[in-house]
Design a protein around this motif. Structure first.
Motif, PDB file in Angstrom:
ATOM      1  N   UNK A 127       0.838  -1.195   0.000  1.00 19.87           N
ATOM      2  CA  UNK A 127       0.000   0.000   0.000  1.00 19.87           C
ATOM      3  C   UNK A 127       0.876   1.249   0.000  1.00 19.87           C
ATOM      4  N   UNK A 128       0.439   2.246  -0.753  1.00 17.12           N
ATOM      5  CA  UNK A 128       1.140   3.528  -0.792  1.00 17.12           C
ATOM      6  C   UNK A 128       0.129   4.613  -0.470  1.00 17.12           C
ATOM      7  N   UNK A 129       0.404   5.361   0.608  1.00 16.64           N
ATOM      8  CA  UNK A 129      -0.506   6.421   1.044  1.00 16.64           C
ATOM      9  C   UNK A 129      -1.937   5.912   1.172  1.00 16.64           C
ATOM     10  N   UNK A 130      -2.073   4.663   1.630  1.00 15.97           N
ATOM     11  CA  UNK A 130      -3.382   4.084   1.871  1.00 15.97           C
ATOM     12  C   UNK A 130      -4.034   3.433   0.673  1.00 15.97           C
ATOM     13  N   UNK A 131      -3.398   3.470  -0.484  1.00 20.40           N
ATOM     14  CA  UNK A 131      -3.972   2.889  -1.712  1.00 20.40           C
ATOM     15  C   UNK A 131      -3.173   1.653  -2.095  1.00 20.40           C
ATOM     16  N   UNK A 132      -3.878   0.589  -2.484  1.00 20.49           N
ATOM     17  CA  UNK A 132      -3.203  -0.651  -2.863  1.00 20.49           C
ATOM     18  C   UNK A 132      -2.374  -0.440  -4.126  1.00 20.49           C
ATOM     19  N   UNK A 133      -1.121  -0.898  -4.082  1.00 17.50           N
ATOM     20  CA  UNK A 133      -0.226  -0.736  -5.234  1.00 17.50           C
ATOM     21  C   UNK A 133      -0.769  -1.443  -6.470  1.00 17.50           C
ATOM     22  N   UNK A 134      -1.354  -2.622  -6.281  1.00 19.92           N
ATOM     23  CA  UNK A 134      -1.890  -3.375  -7.417  1.00 19.92           C
ATOM     24  C   UNK A 134      -3.002  -2.586  -8.117  1.00 19.92           C
ATOM     25  N   UNK A 135      -3.817  -1.911  -7.330  1.00 16.03           N
ATOM     26  CA  UNK A 135      -4.895  -1.104  -7.908  1.00 16.03           C
ATOM     27  C   UNK A 135      -4.328   0.059  -8.708  1.00 16.03           C
ATOM     28  N   UNK A 136      -3.248   0.672  -8.185  1.00 16.94           N
ATOM     29  CA  UNK A 136      -2.603   1.765  -8.921  1.00 16.94           C
ATOM     30  C   UNK A 136      -2.083   1.291 -10.271  1.00 16.94           C
ATOM     31  N   UNK A 137      -1.468   0.111 -10.286  1.00 13.99           N
ATOM     32  CA  UNK A 137      -0.921  -0.407 -11.542  1.00 13.99           C
ATOM     33  C   UNK A 137      -2.022  -0.580 -12.586  1.00 13.99           C
ATOM     34  N   UNK A 138      -3.139  -1.153 -12.170  1.00 11.67           N
ATOM     35  CA  UNK A 138      -4.268  -1.345 -13.102  1.00 11.67           C
ATOM     36  C   UNK A 138      -4.707   0.006 -13.662  1.00 11.67           C
ATOM     37  N   UNK A 139      -4.797   1.002 -12.791  1.00 15.67           N
ATOM     38  CA  UNK A 139      -5.191   2.348 -13.231  1.00 15.67           C
ATOM     39  C   UNK A 139      -4.198   2.893 -14.260  1.00 15.67           C
ATOM     40  N   UNK A 140      -2.905   2.723 -13.989  1.00 10.28           N
ATOM     41  CA  UNK A 140      -1.898   3.273 -14.909  1.00 10.28           C
ATOM     42  C   UNK A 140      -1.900   2.541 -16.254  1.00 10.28           C
ATOM     43  N   UNK A 141      -2.136   1.239 -16.251  1.00  8.25           N
ATOM     44  CA  UNK A 141      -2.214   0.525 -17.525  1.00  8.25           C
ATOM     45  C   UNK A 141      -3.377   1.060 -18.364  1.00  8.25           C
ATOM     46  N   UNK A 142      -4.510   1.311 -17.723  1.00 12.15           N
ATOM     47  CA  UNK A 142      -5.650   1.885 -18.443  1.00 12.15           C
ATOM     48  C   UNK A 142      -5.324   3.285 -18.946  1.00 12.15           C
ATOM     49  N   UNK A 143      -4.668   4.068 -18.095  1.00  9.71           N
ATOM     50  CA  UNK A 143      -4.305   5.434 -18.469  1.00  9.71           C
ATOM     51  C   UNK A 143      -3.375   5.445 -19.685  1.00  9.71           C
ATOM     52  N   UNK A 144      -2.419   4.530 -19.728  1.00 11.66           N
ATOM     53  CA  UNK A 144      -1.492   4.473 -20.863  1.00 11.66           C
ATOM     54  C   UNK A 144      -2.216   4.195 -22.170  1.00 11.66           C
ATOM     55  N   UNK A 145      -3.184   3.276 -22.143  1.00  9.81           N
ATOM     56  CA  UNK A 145      -3.950   2.981 -23.364  1.00  9.81           C
ATOM     57  C   UNK A 145      -4.806   4.180 -23.769  1.00  9.81           C
ATOM     58  N   UNK A 146      -5.473   4.804 -22.787  1.00 10.85           N
ATOM     59  CA  UNK A 146      -6.313   5.959 -23.095  1.00 10.85           C
ATOM     60  C   UNK A 146      -5.476   7.085 -23.712  1.00 10.85           C
ATOM     61  N   UNK A 147      -4.298   7.301 -23.160  1.00  5.50           N
ATOM     62  CA  UNK A 147      -3.417   8.342 -23.691  1.00  5.50           C
ATOM     63  C   UNK A 147      -2.943   7.989 -25.096  1.00  5.50           C
ATOM     64  N   UNK A 148      -2.555   6.744 -25.297  1.00  4.77           N
ATOM     65  CA  UNK A 148      -2.068   6.322 -26.617  1.00  4.77           C
ATOM     66  C   UNK A 148      -3.146   6.496 -27.685  1.00  4.77           C
ATOM     67  N   UNK A 149      -4.399   6.300 -27.316  1.00  7.72           N
ATOM     68  CA  UNK A 149      -5.492   6.425 -28.289  1.00  7.72           C
ATOM     69  C   UNK A 149      -5.683   7.859 -28.770  1.00  7.72           C
TER      70      UNK A 149
END
Length: 371
Positions: free
Chosen positions: A169-191
């Motif tokens: 956990x980082x600042x109360x947020x699960x690291x695994x959840x952050x990774x999923x968010x960033x993978x989605x963000x990368x695809x959205x940005x690439x589009x």
């Protein structure tokens, strides 16, 4: 500010402190009065109070219903570093909130992001903010993904790098959840990429991810639609031009680059959409059906382990045969799609079934009844 008076500096500070406190005590504080109070606090050298009021006012602006106006609050220290007399956590909070306000207003947050990045890299960062840099990609990504996708991807990749050594956990947020968010963000940005140069830059940045990160990115929920948008945009840019101005060599070169990049890194769905675009260009615009089919066959063989990638390639090859009335070959590829276990949307599968049915009917074969 009181100037040109006979008051001592200490007395001036006391006056400014009194004026700021009087404004703050008012029941209804407007953006204008908040800005006035911030100026008075600064003049009194009370930077912590100035920063705290600025931060709370910006947060109130974000929560307020439209129409709303922040007067000049979001512009305070927006083009220069925040006073070092303010505690580091306060400066980080102000920058983060200013970026959110800029995003809501559709303004360019470049300086704010750069300054936040500098603050997070500072040796002064207190222990309670260690790890905040893993959130930087999300803050920047939300602000930049649709207007400056290459920068959004750079920040997202940076945060994924930071997550490699992060605790559960980082600042109360699960690291695994952050990774999923960033993978989605990368695809959205690439589009949202619009030029070849920008696409090259984005893929270079994505290439900095590790193999395991790329594998997870390839399986993200936006992978398929984003890959479709990215690759279709490459050849549709030429389709929208007058026929005499179309540059199909450019489109094929760029699609080939994307396809090779994706194949080398195991991003099967991006590879499939790039190769699919090449099949469309070669068959439909250059009228070289046999070359397009040969390319499609090689492409299917290269990504045979990915049902979805094979589905998209078999689909486009079946369509090419369908368009020229070669029903038997069309039915062969389209049936492969019908029988595929690829997870595609019902309407996409329904369209393939319809084309297969028409092909079978033209052959007057029993397959049409089964479909």
């Amino acid at each position: 500010r009181l100037s040109g008076s006979n008051l001592s500096r200490e007395t001036e500070k006391q006056v400014h402190h009194y004026l700021a406190s009087r404004i703050v005590r008012e029941r209804l504080m407007t953006a204008l009065s908040a800005a006035q109070a911030v100026f008075h606090y600064v003049a009194a050298d009370l930077y912590q109070q100035a920063g705290a009021l600025l931060l709370s006012s910006l947060l109130a602006y974000l929560k307020a219903k439209k129409p709303k106006d922040d007067f000049i609050l979001s512009e305070l220290w927006s083009n220069t570093s925040l006073p070092t007399q303010m505690p580091m956590p306060l400066r980080v909070g102000i920058r983060t909130t200013q970026i959110s306000v800029y995003q809501e207003k559709g303004k360019d947050p470049s300086f704010l992001l750069a300054d936040l990045e500098r603050l997070l890299a500072s040796e002064e960062l207190p222990p309670q903010l260690q790890g905040f840099d893993v959130l930087l990609g999300g803050i920047a990504g939300i602000a930049l993904w649709s207007r400056r996708p290459a920068d959004a991807i750079r920040y997202g990749v940076h945060s994924l790098h930071a997550l490699r050594a992060a605790p559960t956990r980082v600042l109360g947020v699960r690291s695994a959840r952050m990774r999923v968010y960033y993978y989605d963000l990368l695809w959205c940005s690439l589009s949202q990429v619009k030029t070849d140069a920008e696409l090259h830059l984005c893929l270079d940045q994505l290439g900095e991810l590790q193999a395991t990160e790329l594998s997870r990115w390839a399986e993200a929920r936006f992978a398929d639609p984003a890959a479709e948008i990215v690759c279709n945009h490459i050849w549709l840019r030429e389709d929208r031009k007058p026929e005499a101005q179309r540059d199909w060599d450019r489109a094929l070169e760029m699609l080939g680059f994307v396809g090779n990049w994706a194949l080398e890194r195991g991003i099967s769905v991006l590879y499939a959409w790039a190769q699919r675009g090449m099949v469309v260009v070669i068959a439909e615009y250059l009228n070289r059906l046999d070359d397009a089919i040969a390319l499609g066959d090689r492409s299917i063989a290269a990504c045979a382990s990915s049902p979805k990638a094979v589905f998209w390639l078999a689909d486009i090859m079946g369509r090419q045969y369908y368009y020229v009335g070669r029903w038997r070959e069309a039915l062969s590829f389209l049936t492969r799609c019908v029988e595929s276990r690829a997870e595609v949307k019902p309407r996409q599968r329904a369209y393939v079934v319809a084309l297969a049915g028409v092909s079978a009917a033209n052959l007057r074969c029993d397959a049409a009844v089964a479909l």
